[in-house]
Design an enzyme around this catalytic site. Sequence first.
Site, PDB file in Angstrom:
ATOM      1  N   TYR A  63     -19.541  18.858   9.840  1.00 23.85           N
ATOM      2  CA  TYR A  63     -20.476  18.388  10.769  1.00 23.85           C
ATOM      3  C   TYR A  63     -21.095  17.025  10.481  1.00 23.85           C
ATOM      4  O   TYR A  63     -21.638  16.934   9.278  1.00 23.85           O
ATOM      5  CB  TYR A  63     -21.625  19.734  11.019  1.00 23.85           C
ATOM      6  CG  TYR A  63     -22.758  18.935  11.685  1.00 23.85           C
ATOM      7  CD1 TYR A  63     -22.577  18.682  13.124  1.00 23.85           C
ATOM      8  CD2 TYR A  63     -23.712  18.599  11.062  1.00 23.85           C
ATOM      9  CE1 TYR A  63     -23.631  17.950  13.688  1.00 23.85           C
ATOM     10  CE2 TYR A  63     -24.788  17.837  11.581  1.00 23.85           C
ATOM     11  CZ  TYR A  63     -24.846  17.884  12.921  1.00 23.85           C
ATOM     12  OH  TYR A  63     -25.928  17.266  13.588  1.00 23.85           O
ATOM     13  N   ASN A 346     -28.422  18.839   6.003  1.00 18.51           N
ATOM     14  CA  ASN A 346     -27.166  19.559   6.572  1.00 18.51           C
ATOM     15  C   ASN A 346     -26.150  18.550   6.840  1.00 18.51           C
ATOM     16  O   ASN A 346     -26.357  17.645   7.465  1.00 18.51           O
ATOM     17  CB  ASN A 346     -27.864  20.449   8.096  1.00 18.51           C
ATOM     18  CG  ASN A 346     -26.658  21.062   8.660  1.00 18.51           C
ATOM     19  OD1 ASN A 346     -25.963  21.767   7.913  1.00 18.51           O
ATOM     20  ND2 ASN A 346     -26.565  20.690   9.812  1.00 18.51           N
TER      21      ASN A 346
END
Length: 537
Positions: A63, A346
């Site tokens: 991601y 993240n």
Amino acid sequence: MATLITPTAAVCISQNHLSLDEIIAVARHGQSVALSADEEFRRRISRSREALEHKLAAGEVVYGVNTGFGGNARYVIPSDELAHHQQNLLEFLSCGVGEPLPEEAVRAAILLRANALARGFSAVRLVVIERLLDLLNHRITPVVPRFGSVGASGDLCPSAYITRVMAGRGEAFYKGCRVPAAEALHNEGIERLRLEAKEGLALLNGTTVMTGVGSIVVDEAAYLFRLSLGALAMAAEALGSSPDYYHPAIHMAKHHPGQLAVAEMLNSLLFDSKLAVPLDEIRGRVQEANRRANGSNGSHGVAAADESIQSPYSLRCAPQGLGPMQETLEQCRTVIEREANSVNDNPLIDPAADRVYHTGNFYGAHIARAMDGLKLDLANLANWLHSLMALLMDDRFSNGLPPSLSPHVGVYQGFKGMQIVHTSLVTAMRHWCAPSLIHTLPTEQYNQDIVSLGTHSALTAMDVVRLLRSAVAITLLSTAQAIDLRQGGGRLGAGTGPIYRTIRAVSAFVEADRALDRDIAAVSGLIDGREIPVLKG
């Protein structure tokens, strides 16, 4: 180029945790920062990068590295666009608005971003961390607009402005001026950073702006709290109240550590005071008034003394009412330090487990909750100071002080205007202390469907602290005036005397009405520079 380290360097980013005191030393006082030279520490950072590169070479989808961002995560990015993909983050997120954040808050955020990346889960090159430290050590502070973060996926917009400066774009505060970032980097011989895969996301994704602001807030709130206790002790002396309300036996009976700590500080402030009156002495005067009223005929009618054997709550109940703030400050320090030493971007790349973790560590709820809670305590402290001002200003309750602390009542108005301004400040603080965490709205294609608003919490707490600074200044000026009206400057306690003398060094007794805005500014300057002595909490 190597990060510039001065001989006084004391803050080191390593496997150890940063403390709030170290954050403040860098953010407020310009302390230089070094990245540990420990080989194993540096290897851990590099291994995370190597693990990511292996996964990308094997065609694994990660991601934000080879996918779109947020709601566009289902779009896969070609390998030859990965670097551009990261650099593009700096473009579409550079849309902040509002006045720039204080430089000290931005410096704190830079330090915390470097510390987070150095935990070895963010897959950045060492040079990325070194560039962040270059900004700190060369005093290049990015211009970061106030508004733009919702505190989910971290502080994306403000962090983009920090990263832009590392890339030679945007603006920075440098040597007292606001200049193009490229100019500041060139003058210091710092090479512009070119982002590679994952690095833009690692720099922008995280809670470091809200935590940096929160660090400044907690540090200043702790000082203002202790200084407010000094003002309260001075008010107790000016009003002829008693130190006996702070006797440890009272507060040990209720067990709360914050209450005990506040009582201990007030006892220390009032130690050896010749103005604060023991309750036995007050009780004796009340009893004598009763004897005089009833005469010697043995009757026992109702008699009214000139004073009460109990002071109002703002004096008598200070440990009980302000003790919770002492505990809140300790809790906030813990939350700040935990978040400051966290890995909060993240995805996370764990080289030991050879895994990619898609996570939500960027979510700022802990900071939001801490700052929203602290705002309530700040407003409560403001209310407390407001009650003290009311007692000092009203001759019905001030135990012989003249109305509005004027030495020439009627001809001059004394501190009447000061009380009005104080009320204005306190009402504004109460208005701004509303919580931010609960005001979530869905955004970003409903990917960020619930957000923390942690940066709003921290920034509004900073707003409240700044107003409180002025309110404390007015309270200190008022208590100093009241002390002088008692001719009590030489009879103060061991802790209140130094505070009084510091105030009087910049503001004289108000004999006749004069503009006092400069006096407020002078005392506020002392507060900002931590020049008024306070007891350690």
